[in-house]
Design a protein around this motif. Structure first.
Motif, PDB file in Angstrom:
ATOM      1  N   GLN A 178       3.939  -3.921  -7.285  1.00 44.21           N
ATOM      2  CA  GLN A 178       3.617  -2.812  -6.401  1.00 44.21           C
ATOM      3  C   GLN A 178       4.569  -1.639  -6.609  1.00 44.21           C
ATOM      4  O   GLN A 178       4.143  -0.484  -6.713  1.00 44.21           O
ATOM      5  CB  GLN A 178       3.682  -3.289  -4.946  1.00 44.21           C
ATOM      6  CG  GLN A 178       3.416  -2.195  -3.926  1.00 44.21           C
ATOM      7  CD  GLN A 178       3.707  -2.657  -2.504  1.00 44.21           C
ATOM      8  OE1 GLN A 178       4.539  -3.541  -2.279  1.00 44.21           O
ATOM      9  NE2 GLN A 178       3.027  -2.068  -1.530  1.00 44.21           N
ATOM     10  N   ALA A 291      -1.580  -0.443  -5.775  1.00 42.32           N
ATOM     11  CA  ALA A 291      -0.316  -1.131  -5.483  1.00 42.32           C
ATOM     12  C   ALA A 291      -0.390  -1.863  -4.154  1.00 42.32           C
ATOM     13  O   ALA A 291       0.060  -3.019  -4.030  1.00 42.32           O
ATOM     14  CB  ALA A 291       0.829  -0.118  -5.479  1.00 42.32           C
ATOM     15  N   ASP A 292      -0.955  -1.197  -3.132  1.00 36.80           N
ATOM     16  CA  ASP A 292      -1.094  -1.845  -1.824  1.00 36.80           C
ATOM     17  C   ASP A 292      -2.044  -3.048  -1.908  1.00 36.80           C
ATOM     18  O   ASP A 292      -1.846  -4.053  -1.216  1.00 36.80           O
ATOM     19  CB  ASP A 292      -1.599  -0.842  -0.789  1.00 36.80           C
ATOM     20  CG  ASP A 292      -0.570   0.228  -0.477  1.00 36.80           C
ATOM     21  OD1 ASP A 292       0.622   0.003  -0.767  1.00 36.80           O
ATOM     22  OD2 ASP A 292      -0.962   1.298   0.040  1.00 36.80           O
TER      23      ASP A 292
END
Length: 395
Positions: A178, A291-292
Motif C-alpha cells: 500500500q 492501495a486502499d
C-alpha cells in the motif's frame, strides 16, 4: 511512564515469539525425558532420551508427530545395522566405511528424510561400544522414551496456533504494498529522474523477500492447525490464508511490472513530468484507491479467521467500487492524452492493463471462486492420501 512500559511490552512480545516458545517447550520435554530414562535405562548417563525429545518436540503438533516417527525409524534402523555388523565383521576402518554407506542407504529406504545422517550416527555410536547388544537395545529404549515424552508433552500441553502471527505478516506485506503504491501515485505528476524510478523498481523487487517470509510464517501456521485439538475448521482457515497470500503475491508481481513500465516511461521523459497534470491527478487518485483496496483485502483475509468478516467484506467492496470508478475516469484521460501526444502510447495502455489485473485479483467474486476451487482441491488430495482410512470411516 510510557517509557517504563515499553520494555515490559517488548518482553511479553518476545515470550510469544515462536523461537522462544519452542526453546521453552524443548527444554522442558528434554529434561523430563532424561529423568524418565534414568529410571528405566541401565545406562548411567542416558543422553539419547533427552536428545530425541529435543529433536522430536517441534513448534506444532503435526511436526512433532511426523518428526518423532521419522527419528525413531532412523535410530532403530541404525541400531539394527550396528548389531548385524558387530556380529559379522566387528569394527575396523573398512567396516566403518561399509556401515556408513549401508546406514545412509537404509535411511533412504525407510524414508526418514532429514534424519538420514542419524541412521549412520546411531550405528557408529552403538558399534563403537564394547557391549554392542546391551547398548543397542538401551539406545532403542532411550530413543522410544525421548520420542514418547515428546509426543505426550505436545498432547498434554497443546502447542500454540500461529495463525495470528501469519496474519500479522500478511497485513505487514499489504501495508508495504500500500505504501509503495501511494508513493508511486504521488510522483506521477512530477519530473521523475531515471534513478528515482529505478529505485522504485528495486523496492518493488525487494517485496519478493517479504513474500518469502510471509510464506514461511504461513507454513508454520498451517502446520499448527493440523491435528490440533484447539482448532475447528482448520482446513478452511488454511485455505483462506493461503489463497489470500497467493493473491497478494500476484499483486506484488504486477506492482513490480508497474514500476518497470514507469521506469521505461521515465527514460523517455527526461525533462518533463511522466504525465500531464490532469492525467496525473486522476492516476494518483486511482493508485490511492488500489492501495486502499490491497490493505482492505488483507484485513478481510485475516479477519475471516477471527470476527467481523462482514464489515471487512463491505469495506473492501466499497474500496473496489471507488477504484473501478476512478479507473474509468483514468481510461478517458489517458485516451485523451494519447490523442494529444501519442509518444509511448503503449506504456500508457500497459499501465492501465496492469491496474486492471490487480483489481481483478482483488475482486470479491474472483476470490470466492478461488476459495471454492482450493477447498475442492485440498479435499480431493485428502481423499487420495488416505483412501483406506476414508473407506473405514464410511463403514
Amino acid at each position: 511512564m510510557r517509557d517504563a512500559k515499553e520494555p515490559v511490552a517488548e518482553l511479553v512480545k518476545r515470550r510469544r515469539h515462536p523461537a522462544v516458545v519452542q526453546a521453552m517447550r524443548s527444554t522442558a520435554a528434554a529434561t523430563i525425558a532424561y529423568a524418565v530414562a534414568l529410571q528405566l535405562s541401565s545406562e548411567p548417563v542416558p543422553l539419547t532420551a533427552p536428545l530425541t525429545a529435543l529433536l522430536v518436540v517441534q513448534v506444532t503438533l503435526y511436526a512433532t508427530l511426523t518428526t518423532g516417527i521419522r527419528r525413531v525409524n532412523a535410530v532403530v534402523a541404525g541400531v539394527l545395522i550396528a548389531i548385524a555388523f558387530s556380529a559379522l565383521v566387528g569394527l575396523s576402518w573398512w567396516s566403518l566405511g561399509m556401515i556408513i554407506l549401508a546406514s545412509l542407504a537404509a535411511g533412504h529406504l525407510v524414508k526418514v528424510h532429514e534424519f538420514i545422517p542419524e541412521v549412520a550416527i546411531s550405528a557408529m555410536l552403538v558399534l563403537g561400544v564394547t557391549r554392542v547388544a546391551n547398548t543397542a537395545w538401551d539406545r532403542v529404549l532411550e530413543t522410544l522414551i525421548g520420542a514418547g515424552v515428546g509426543l505426550l508433552f505436545n498432547f498434554l500441553f497443546a502447542p500454540p496456533v500461529w495463525v495470528r502471527t501469519a496474519s500479522e505478516h500478511i497485513e505487514d506485506l499489504a501495508r508495504r504494498l500500500q505504501d509503495l503504491l501511494q508513493r508511486i501515485g504521488a510522483e506521477l505528476g512530477n519530473h521523475t529522474p531515471i534513478d528515482r524510478a529505478a529505485a522504485r523498481l528495486h523496492e518493488a523487487r525487494r517485496l519478493d523477500n517479504d513474500v518469502a517470509r510471509v510464506d514461511a510464517a504461513l507454513r508454520q501456521a498451517e502446520d499448527s492447525l493440523r491435528l490440533n485439538p484447539r482448532v475447528k475448521e482448520g482446513k478452511l482457515h488454511r485455505v483462506v490464508l493461503r489463497t489470500g497470500l497467493d493473491t497478494l503475491e500476484i499483486c506484488t508481481v504486477v506492482v513490480r511490472v508497474v514500476t518497470r513500465t514507469l521506469t521505461d516511461l521515465a527514460k523517455h521523459r527526461t525533462a518533463e513530468p511522466l504525465f500531464a497534470p490532469d492525467v496525473a491527478d486522476v492516476l494518483a487518485e486511482l493508485f490511492d484507491h488500489v492501495a486502499d483496496a490491497v490493505a482492505s483485502f488483507a484485513v478481510l483475509v485475516t479477519t475471516q479467521v477471527n470476527t467481523d468478516a462482514q464489515d471487512a467484506e463491505d469495506r473492501l467492496a466499497g474500496t473496489l467500487e471507488a477504484a473501478d470508478a476512478s479507473r474509468a475516469r483514468a481510461a478517458v484521460r489517458l485516451l485523451d492524452c494519447v490523442r494529444r501526444d501519442p509518444r509511448q502510447w503503449q506504456l500508457h495502455g500497459a499501465l492501465l492493463a496492469e491496474i486492471d489485473r490487480i483489481l481483478d485479483e482483488l475482486d470479491m467474486e474472483h476470490r470466492t471462486t478461488r476459495l471454492m476451487e482450493e477447498l475442492d482441491r485440498t479435499t480431493r488430495e485428502g481423499h487420495r492420501r488416505f483412501p483406506r482410512l476414508r473407506r473405514l470411516v464410511r463403514l
